[in-house]
Design an enzyme around this catalytic site. Structure first.
Site, PDB file in Angstrom:
ATOM      1  N   GLN A   5      -4.379   7.127 -16.826  1.00  0.00           N
ATOM      2  CA  GLN A   5      -3.876   5.766 -16.898  1.00  0.00           C
ATOM      3  C   GLN A   5      -2.672   5.671 -17.825  1.00  0.00           C
ATOM      4  O   GLN A   5      -2.371   6.605 -18.577  1.00  0.00           O
ATOM      5  CB  GLN A   5      -4.975   4.830 -17.402  1.00  0.00           C
ATOM      6  CG  GLN A   5      -5.531   5.233 -18.763  1.00  0.00           C
ATOM      7  CD  GLN A   5      -6.912   4.690 -19.030  1.00  0.00           C
ATOM      8  OE1 GLN A   5      -7.328   3.696 -18.450  1.00  0.00           O
ATOM      9  NE2 GLN A   5      -7.650   5.332 -19.923  1.00  0.00           N
ATOM     10  N   ASP A  43     -16.563  13.087 -19.328  1.00  0.00           N
ATOM     11  CA  ASP A  43     -17.181  12.082 -18.461  1.00  0.00           C
ATOM     12  C   ASP A  43     -18.487  11.600 -19.068  1.00  0.00           C
ATOM     13  O   ASP A  43     -19.417  12.393 -19.278  1.00  0.00           O
ATOM     14  CB  ASP A  43     -17.416  12.717 -17.085  1.00  0.00           C
ATOM     15  CG  ASP A  43     -17.905  11.726 -16.057  1.00  0.00           C
ATOM     16  OD1 ASP A  43     -18.910  11.035 -16.325  1.00  0.00           O
ATOM     17  OD2 ASP A  43     -17.305  11.643 -14.978  1.00  0.00           O
ATOM     18  N   ASP A  46     -19.837   1.119 -23.977  1.00  0.00           N
ATOM     19  CA  ASP A  46     -18.669   0.236 -24.061  1.00  0.00           C
ATOM     20  C   ASP A  46     -17.757   0.571 -22.890  1.00  0.00           C
ATOM     21  O   ASP A  46     -16.742   1.257 -23.040  1.00  0.00           O
ATOM     22  CB  ASP A  46     -17.972   0.441 -25.403  1.00  0.00           C
ATOM     23  CG  ASP A  46     -16.740  -0.432 -25.570  1.00  0.00           C
ATOM     24  OD1 ASP A  46     -16.543  -1.326 -24.730  1.00  0.00           O
ATOM     25  OD2 ASP A  46     -15.984  -0.204 -26.531  1.00  0.00           O
ATOM     26  N   ASP A  93     -14.690  -2.906 -16.761  1.00  0.00           N
ATOM     27  CA  ASP A  93     -15.276  -3.613 -15.618  1.00  0.00           C
ATOM     28  C   ASP A  93     -15.601  -2.646 -14.476  1.00  0.00           C
ATOM     29  O   ASP A  93     -14.769  -1.806 -14.120  1.00  0.00           O
ATOM     30  CB  ASP A  93     -14.314  -4.682 -15.096  1.00  0.00           C
ATOM     31  CG  ASP A  93     -13.976  -5.721 -16.146  1.00  0.00           C
ATOM     32  OD1 ASP A  93     -14.774  -5.874 -17.089  1.00  0.00           O
ATOM     33  OD2 ASP A  93     -12.924  -6.373 -16.021  1.00  0.00           O
TER      34      ASP A  93
END
Length: 397
Positions: A83, A198, A219, A222
């Site tokens: 990202q 992961d 944590d 979405d």
């Protein structure tokens, strides 16, 4: 109205002002009005569009858009394997962390969310009725939260023994370490074992090895979102909300009668509320008890509210046997009042001891305290009826 006022002024000075003076007065009035709106109607007076960046978070399902204005240029920006990672400054909210143009946290209200995720499960594990657990060195697993805030809050408890912190993106960790004060040295603490990898895979591996924890905190971002046309977009973190993953976390907790805490979306979006109700039923079916949805006020998250689930991996609780009149509610894990509503006053917690632990924390909190711990489970009635009802009709929100 302005014309009337000007006429009054002209009359008072006896009509001595000529046309040129009247023009000057109108220009002056215009400047004053412009200055008023520049300072009171805009959060960024004397700014140009080139010096700010608008971050819009849109919830297409409910036609809602929330905007935050950031100062440019970015403090730091990089593309990780997964990202885009950026940090900006803002006038009111301080530094802001963005992942793929989506707001993750701001310095001003990050304590709201992160303090609750950290302190609620630890306090509930330590001070639930039963044997004294305050001397136990707690073993904790944190999944996600690469900004380091949850881990930094956990380290305020003197009886933390070890923290396994697993996050997928090492660049988020590195950027946070160099830009946010709470993360500067958090992973250097000898109690913290950082694993870049992961989270779901780590949980599976630890469950297969027979590992156990006192507390697990997830944590995660979405798991999905809904488009205008009603179609569902499944996001990468969805794997952290699947039933198999919840089963594995239960296995990691049940030996120690541990506590699970995870991010559980906002009740203000219908699809979210429907999933919240489903998650609760899933947790109960797996064997968790005292399964409760708590709420957090946080201004920079969509609709200004986000929630969490806290659950205990303990056996059947004798004090929570329901009356037959509450047969239409899922009541084998919580006490219930005379109206058939869930009793979320947490009577099994020793609040005096919890308050003493709070006073002994090695750092000050900004949002969490014992009273907000207790009150966070008080929900609007329509939300409570949806989450805690056994009726399938409750899912039609």
């Amino acid at each position: 109205m302005v014309g009337v006022r000007i006429n009054e002024i002209l009359n008072r000075v006896g009509g001595k002002l000529g046309k040129i003076s009247l023009v000057r007065m109108l220009i002056l009035a215009s400047l004053l009005v412009s200055r008023f709106f520049a300072t009171n109607g805009s959060p960024l007076p004397n700014r140009t569009s080139e010096s700010i960046r608008r971050i819009d978070e849109e919830e297409e399902e409910i036609g809602y858009i929330q905007t935050l204005l950031l100062n440019t240029p970015a403090i730091t920006a990089r593309n990780s394997t997964y990202q885009k990672v950026e940090v900006y400054d803002s006038d009111h909210f301080g530094k802001v962390l963005l992942l793929d143009d989506c707001l993750q946290l701001t310095e001003r209200d990050a304590p709201h969310y992160n303090e609750m995720l950290a302190h609620v499960p630890v306090m509930e594990y330590l001070f639930s009725a039963g044997e004294d657990k305050t001397l136990d060195p707690l073993e904790i697993l944190v999944i996600g939260g690469g900004d380091g805030y949850v881990v930094s809050e956990l380290l305020k408890h003197p009886n933390i023994g070890a923290i396994d912190h697993v996050d997928l993106d090492g660049d988020v960790i590195d950027v946070s370490k160099h830009n946010f004060h709470w993360a500067a040295s958090v992973w250097d603490n000898q109690k913290v074992n950082l694993v870049v990898g992961d989270g779901a895979k780590f949980v599976q591996e630890q469950a297969e090895r027979g590992k156990s924890y006192h507390v697990i905190i997830q944590d995660a971002s979405d798991p999905f979102w809904i488009r205008y046309d009603g179609s569902v977009v499944i996001l990468p973190s969805h794997v952290l909300y699947e039933e198999d993953h919840f089963h594995r976390m239960h296995r990691l907790l049940k030996e120690k009668n541990g506590v699970l805490m995870f991010q559980a979306e906002t009740y203000n979006i219908p699809s979210n509320l429907k999933e919240i109700a489903k998650w609760r039923r899933t947790l109960l079916d797996i064997g968790f008890n005292r399964v409760r949805y708590g709420t957090i006020a946080i201004s920079t998250y969509p609709t200004g509210q986000i929630g969490f689930f806290v659950s205990h991996a303990i056996g059947q609780i004798q004090e929570n046997i329901c009356d037959s009149d509450t047969s239409e509610t899922s009541c084998h894990d919580l006490g219930w009042d005379l109206r058939g509503n869930p009793d979320v006053s947490l009577p099994w917690i020793d609040w005096q001891q919890l308050s003493q632990q709070f006073d002994s924390l090695t750092g000050k909190t900004q949002y969490y305290h014992p009273r907000i711990h207790r009150s966070s489970f008080d929900l609007p009635l329509w939300v409570e009826e949806t989450i805690y009802s056994n009726s399938e009709n409750s899912l039609n929100v």
